[in-house]
Scaffold this motif. Structure first.
Motif, PDB file in Angstrom:
ATOM      1  N   ARG A  86     -24.318   4.336  15.017  1.00  0.00           N
ATOM      2  CA  ARG A  86     -23.666   5.413  14.278  1.00  0.00           C
ATOM      3  C   ARG A  86     -24.710   6.277  13.598  1.00  0.00           C
ATOM      4  O   ARG A  86     -25.475   5.794  12.756  1.00  0.00           O
ATOM      5  CB  ARG A  86     -22.713   4.839  13.229  1.00  0.00           C
ATOM      6  CG  ARG A  86     -21.458   4.243  13.848  1.00  0.00           C
ATOM      7  CD  ARG A  86     -20.614   3.500  12.831  1.00  0.00           C
ATOM      8  NE  ARG A  86     -19.325   3.132  13.416  1.00  0.00           N
ATOM      9  CZ  ARG A  86     -18.513   2.222  12.897  1.00  0.00           C
ATOM     10  NH1 ARG A  86     -18.849   1.567  11.809  1.00  0.00           N
ATOM     11  NH2 ARG A  86     -17.356   1.963  13.484  1.00  0.00           N
ATOM     12  N   TYR A  98     -22.584   6.517   7.638  1.00  0.00           N
ATOM     13  CA  TYR A  98     -22.855   6.522   9.075  1.00  0.00           C
ATOM     14  C   TYR A  98     -21.526   6.645   9.815  1.00  0.00           C
ATOM     15  O   TYR A  98     -20.565   5.921   9.535  1.00  0.00           O
ATOM     16  CB  TYR A  98     -23.581   5.232   9.483  1.00  0.00           C
ATOM     17  CG  TYR A  98     -24.966   5.161   8.890  1.00  0.00           C
ATOM     18  CD1 TYR A  98     -26.082   5.515   9.631  1.00  0.00           C
ATOM     19  CD2 TYR A  98     -25.150   4.778   7.564  1.00  0.00           C
ATOM     20  CE1 TYR A  98     -27.351   5.486   9.075  1.00  0.00           C
ATOM     21  CE2 TYR A  98     -26.412   4.760   7.001  1.00  0.00           C
ATOM     22  CZ  TYR A  98     -27.504   5.105   7.759  1.00  0.00           C
ATOM     23  OH  TYR A  98     -28.758   5.089   7.203  1.00  0.00           O
ATOM     24  N   ASN A 138     -19.503   8.174  13.763  1.00  0.00           N
ATOM     25  CA  ASN A 138     -19.664   8.636  15.138  1.00  0.00           C
ATOM     26  C   ASN A 138     -18.305   8.991  15.723  1.00  0.00           C
ATOM     27  O   ASN A 138     -17.259   8.582  15.199  1.00  0.00           O
ATOM     28  CB  ASN A 138     -20.340   7.559  15.996  1.00  0.00           C
ATOM     29  CG  ASN A 138     -19.520   6.290  16.080  1.00  0.00           C
ATOM     30  OD1 ASN A 138     -19.290   5.639  15.060  1.00  0.00           O
ATOM     31  ND2 ASN A 138     -19.079   5.928  17.266  1.00  0.00           N
ATOM     32  N   THR A 154     -23.029  -0.518  11.005  1.00  0.00           N
ATOM     33  CA  THR A 154     -23.645   0.798  11.161  1.00  0.00           C
ATOM     34  C   THR A 154     -24.221   0.991  12.558  1.00  0.00           C
ATOM     35  O   THR A 154     -24.810   2.038  12.830  1.00  0.00           O
ATOM     36  CB  THR A 154     -24.775   0.967  10.139  1.00  0.00           C
ATOM     37  OG1 THR A 154     -25.821   0.035  10.438  1.00  0.00           O
ATOM     38  CG2 THR A 154     -24.280   0.719   8.728  1.00  0.00           C
ATOM     39  N   GLY A 192     -28.294   7.106  15.705  1.00  0.00           N
ATOM     40  CA  GLY A 192     -27.560   5.901  15.337  1.00  0.00           C
ATOM     41  C   GLY A 192     -28.335   4.654  15.673  1.00  0.00           C
ATOM     42  O   GLY A 192     -28.509   4.319  16.845  1.00  0.00           O
ATOM     43  N   ASN A 202     -16.720   4.790  11.244  1.00  0.00           N
ATOM     44  CA  ASN A 202     -17.714   5.106  10.232  1.00  0.00           C
ATOM     45  C   ASN A 202     -17.922   3.923   9.304  1.00  0.00           C
ATOM     46  O   ASN A 202     -17.126   2.980   9.273  1.00  0.00           O
ATOM     47  CB  ASN A 202     -17.325   6.359   9.442  1.00  0.00           C
ATOM     48  CG  ASN A 202     -15.970   6.218   8.776  1.00  0.00           C
ATOM     49  OD1 ASN A 202     -15.808   5.453   7.838  1.00  0.00           O
ATOM     50  ND2 ASN A 202     -14.972   6.966   9.283  1.00  0.00           N
TER      51      ASN A 202
END
Length: 559
Positions: free
Chosen positions: A315, A335, A337, A312, A275, A353
């Motif tokens: 992530r 992306y 998490n 983002t 990320g 996300n």
């Protein structure tokens, strides 16, 4: 005999490495040819000190060649390619003279004496060549990797704040302004901080790249507390500087793990396992300022990237970019998490996300622009940040904030929590190099936020919406005072709420002004210093907050 003597002298000079460049500068488009008369050279005048020497070599031995444009370029370094052309012409001429017995015995004796006089030097050159060959073999046997390159950046920061008080945070309601976090006395003191980035880049096929970035620092962000793990310095995220990135406690962490490859021609795929920031992967030409990851010429987080890309941040995910032509490319990515505040909500589905799509246009070599769309989701908790922590707290959490316990165990700092929110972000960014030493950059961005839960504390119902707006404009002065140096000026309004769909919550009435200026001076290719200042007027989009000044002197070492 003459042939062997001449060859030994010339080849020894070729490999001595003392007078010859080792990389070609001319191609077949600029061929070399043997001369028959020195007057063929346009850049050699009869008054030149070298004229007689060149005339003798041309007329007696035919050992001089010139370029196809009838120049000799006597002040230019000689490459091995060019030397080979000259050597070939000279040896052909000497062989012809030897066969025809056209060389006088006196010249042969002179060459023999020269060979004898420089015998020790020639022997020393041979020894040096042997030593260099042995050293090359050793280095090849002991090198770190045949496929991996190391890039490093170490930066020292002398920075500080100036002003009366930290910014207080508010939420505007129909019942009046509700204070979330009060202001405090601003500590006007300077600090010395550092950060180090080590980037290992490996290519397995020549068209791919695996990047492993290690990061450490002792930075204390110039902002309000980050999740309770850092002190409250200014009371607002609008003063965060560009180099601000965790970890902040001298520990070493993997900052990024990205693999880039090309499955088909003109397409690049990026897999980000940890990320990072998608702007480093999809967006290049029209960033507010040129990027040297993770640093930029802008000194602030707001100026570093278009804030849309912070959705983002941290992530993991995958993205791809396809270049239709030199002028048009399109990129997209997903992306996501797990939710750090609630680990039971995991993966791309349960955690935060962001889906991104980006169209890049480069109508000319000096003009580029990007149209970007991001749909983001943030689960309820301390990580709701619609503005990517570049705007006010209200802009980050437009459906109301409550102070709760720190996300960091053991911390007594209370941090803002909010309900789950989604947002549709849209942005237009541009970069225009109007002159070789002058460029303009900037972006305009909107965010349309939506409440995904009820928030009884602020009479918010699921589905209520809010509109946010930001813009910035940058002036870049290239080669300012010296080649390679860069001066930057940036002005803009960070994200603020311009419209509220709730009957209870109201838009922000005031506007923060972000003004910064910096100058990057390069001492060498690897060392630079950048003084800069950031002025924030009406922090937290509230004119009752005092103006805050941030200054820095950043010294950077690359290796």
């Amino acid at each position: 005999m003459l042939k062997n003597i001449s060859f030994n002298i010339i080849v020894s000079l070729l490999f001595s490495g003392t007078a010859l460049a080792q990389t070609p500068k001319f191609t077949d488009e600029m061929p070399m040819s043997q001369l028959t008369n020195v007057n063929q050279l346009r850049d050699v005048q009869p008054t030149s000190w070298s004229y007689e020497a060149l005339r003798s070599l041309v007329e007696r031995y035919g050992c001089i060649v010139g370029y196809g444009d009838q120049t000799f370029r006597g002040n230019q370094s000689l490459t091995r390619w060019e030397f080979a052309a000259g050597l070939n012409a000279c040896m052909n001429s000497l062989e012809k003279l030897i066969v025809e017995n056209a060389i006088s015995p006196e010249d042969i004796q002179k060459l023999k004496r020269l060979t004898e006089d420089f015998k020790n030097e020639l022997a020393a050159l041979g020894t040096r060549i042997d030593q260099l060959e042995n050293r090359l073999v050793y280095l090849e046997d002991h090198q770190f990797s045949t496929t991996t390159k190391l890039f490093g950046v170490t930066t020292l920061y002398l920075a500080g704040t100036a002003g009366d008080r930290t910014a207080a945070s508010f939420v505007n309601t129909s019942a009046g302004t509700q204070q979330i976090r009060p202001s405090e006395n601003l500590l006007n003191s300077a600090v010395m901080q550092y950060s180090t980035l080590l980037s290992l880049n490996t290519s397995f096929q020549g068209t791919d790249n695996l990047s492993v970035d290690l990061w450490t620092s002792n930075v204390k962000p110039f902002s309000s507390s980050l999740f309770g793990s850092t002190p409250n310095v200014t009371g607002t995220f609008q003063t965060r500087l560009s180099y601000d990135a965790p970890p902040y406690d001298n520990t070493i962490a993997i900052a990024d793990l990205i693999y880039k490859f090309k499955p088909v021609e003109n397409m690049s795929v990026f897999i980000n396992a940890l990320g990072g920031e998608v702007s480093g992967e999809l967006l290049y030409d029209s960033l507010p300022f040129p990027v040297l990851a993770p640093y930029t010429n802008s000194i602030s987080r707001f100026g570093r990237y278009d804030p849309i890309f912070y959705q983002t941040l941290a992530r993991p995910g995958i993205g791809a970019d396809y270049q239709f032509s030199k002028q048009v490319s399109f990129g997209a990515g997903f992306y996501g998490n797990y939710n750090p505040g609630n680990p039971s909500q995991g993966g791309f589905a349960g955690g935060g996300n962001a889906i991104i799509a980006q169209l890049t246009l480069n109508p000319t070599d000096s003009l580029g622009m990007d149209f970007v769309y991001v749909h983001s989701y943030n689960p309820g908790g301390p990580f709701v940040a619609i503005s990517g922590q570049t705007g006010s707290l209200y802009a980050d959490q437009p459906f109301g904030s409550v102070l709760g316990p720190s996300f960091v165990p053991g911390s007594n700092i209370k941090i803002p929590y909010s309900i789950a929110s989604t947002a549709d972000h849209a942005s237009w960014g541009f970069g225009w190099r109007a002159l070789p030493t002058l460029a303009f950059t900037g972006n305009v961005g909107f965010a349309f936020a939506h409440a995904e839960q009820d928030n009884p504390s602020y009479y918010v119902s699921k589905g209520d919406g809010a509109t946010l707006f930001e813009w910035k404009f940058g002036l870049v002065l290239l080669d300012l005072f010296q080649e390679g140096n860069i001066g930057t000026i940036l002005i803009g309004n960070p994200y603020r709420i311009t419209n509220q769909g709730s009957n209870y919550l109201k838009p922000e009435g005031d506007t923060a002004w972000h003004i910064e200026a910096a100058y990057k001076y390069n001492f060498s290719q690897n060392i630079s210093i950048q003084p800069g200042v950031l002025v924030l007027i009406n922090p937290e989009n509230k004119n009752s907050n005092s103006t805050i000044f941030i200054w820095q002197i950043k010294t950077q070492y690359t290796f």
